[in-house]
Design a protein around this motif. Sequence first.
Motif, PDB file in Angstrom:
ATOM      1  N   ASP A 135       3.888   8.483  -0.443  1.00 20.86           N
ATOM      2  CA  ASP A 135       4.513   9.419  -1.236  1.00 20.86           C
ATOM      3  C   ASP A 135       5.909   9.277  -1.358  1.00 20.86           C
ATOM      4  O   ASP A 135       6.619   9.753  -1.881  1.00 20.86           O
ATOM      5  CB  ASP A 135       4.484  10.843  -0.480  1.00 20.86           C
ATOM      6  CG  ASP A 135       4.816  10.843   0.820  1.00 20.86           C
ATOM      7  OD1 ASP A 135       4.613   9.824   1.735  1.00 20.86           O
ATOM      8  OD2 ASP A 135       4.830  11.840   1.474  1.00 20.86           O
ATOM      9  N   TRP A 185       0.650  -1.038   0.009  1.00 20.27           N
ATOM     10  CA  TRP A 185      -0.016   0.233   0.032  1.00 20.27           C
ATOM     11  C   TRP A 185       0.931   1.246  -0.050  1.00 20.27           C
ATOM     12  O   TRP A 185       0.564   2.247  -0.794  1.00 20.27           O
ATOM     13  CB  TRP A 185      -0.769   0.046   1.108  1.00 20.27           C
ATOM     14  CG  TRP A 185      -2.018   1.190   1.367  1.00 20.27           C
ATOM     15  CD1 TRP A 185      -1.544   2.434   1.881  1.00 20.27           C
ATOM     16  CD2 TRP A 185      -3.205   1.215   0.572  1.00 20.27           C
ATOM     17  NE1 TRP A 185      -2.613   3.063   1.871  1.00 20.27           N
ATOM     18  CE2 TRP A 185      -3.699   2.464   1.186  1.00 20.27           C
ATOM     19  CE3 TRP A 185      -3.835   0.450  -0.091  1.00 20.27           C
ATOM     20  CZ2 TRP A 185      -4.876   2.930   0.758  1.00 20.27           C
ATOM     21  CZ3 TRP A 185      -5.457   0.802  -0.403  1.00 20.27           C
ATOM     22  CH2 TRP A 185      -5.503   2.142  -0.015  1.00 20.27           C
ATOM     23  N   PHE A 201       0.491   3.663  -3.053  1.00 24.04           N
ATOM     24  CA  PHE A 201      -0.334   4.926  -2.862  1.00 24.04           C
ATOM     25  C   PHE A 201       0.408   6.191  -1.884  1.00 24.04           C
ATOM     26  O   PHE A 201      -0.045   7.085  -1.652  1.00 24.04           O
ATOM     27  CB  PHE A 201      -1.497   4.768  -2.152  1.00 24.04           C
ATOM     28  CG  PHE A 201      -2.467   3.779  -3.063  1.00 24.04           C
ATOM     29  CD1 PHE A 201      -3.019   4.271  -4.128  1.00 24.04           C
ATOM     30  CD2 PHE A 201      -2.816   2.469  -2.818  1.00 24.04           C
ATOM     31  CE1 PHE A 201      -3.628   3.520  -5.009  1.00 24.04           C
ATOM     32  CE2 PHE A 201      -3.485   1.758  -3.529  1.00 24.04           C
ATOM     33  CZ  PHE A 201      -4.126   2.223  -4.510  1.00 24.04           C
TER      34      PHE A 201
END
Length: 127
Positions: free
Chosen positions: A28, A22, A26
Amino acid sequence: MNSKAKKLIFATLIFLLAVAAWQSVFGDGMSVNIDGDEIDGPLGAVLAVMFGGAGMLLAGVIMTCVAIFLCVLFASLGILAVFGVGLAAVVAVAVVSPLLLPLLIPIGLYWLLVSRPRKQRSMQQPV
């Protein structure tokens, strides 16, 4: 290890892999800030791992040096403590010895009287 613990370890491993996936999709991502320049992406991740590993290596070397220094320090303090106890014993004997002189005179006379007949007996016996 029972089966309940094995299931818990397997579930924890799956959960951590899901969190890592994850974060990589998703999140940064990792970034490194060097003198105000922001480096991110794969190069930022590589630099972050490299600098983190170098810091851990440096910390290990520093801890080893400190451990060696403390070993030498405590060993030398132990030697000084033994020397101090010996010096205190010598000083205590030096302080007490004049007070023991009246006790040493009869002991010395007894030793002299006992040793003279032994010397005379050993001189009379042929070898």
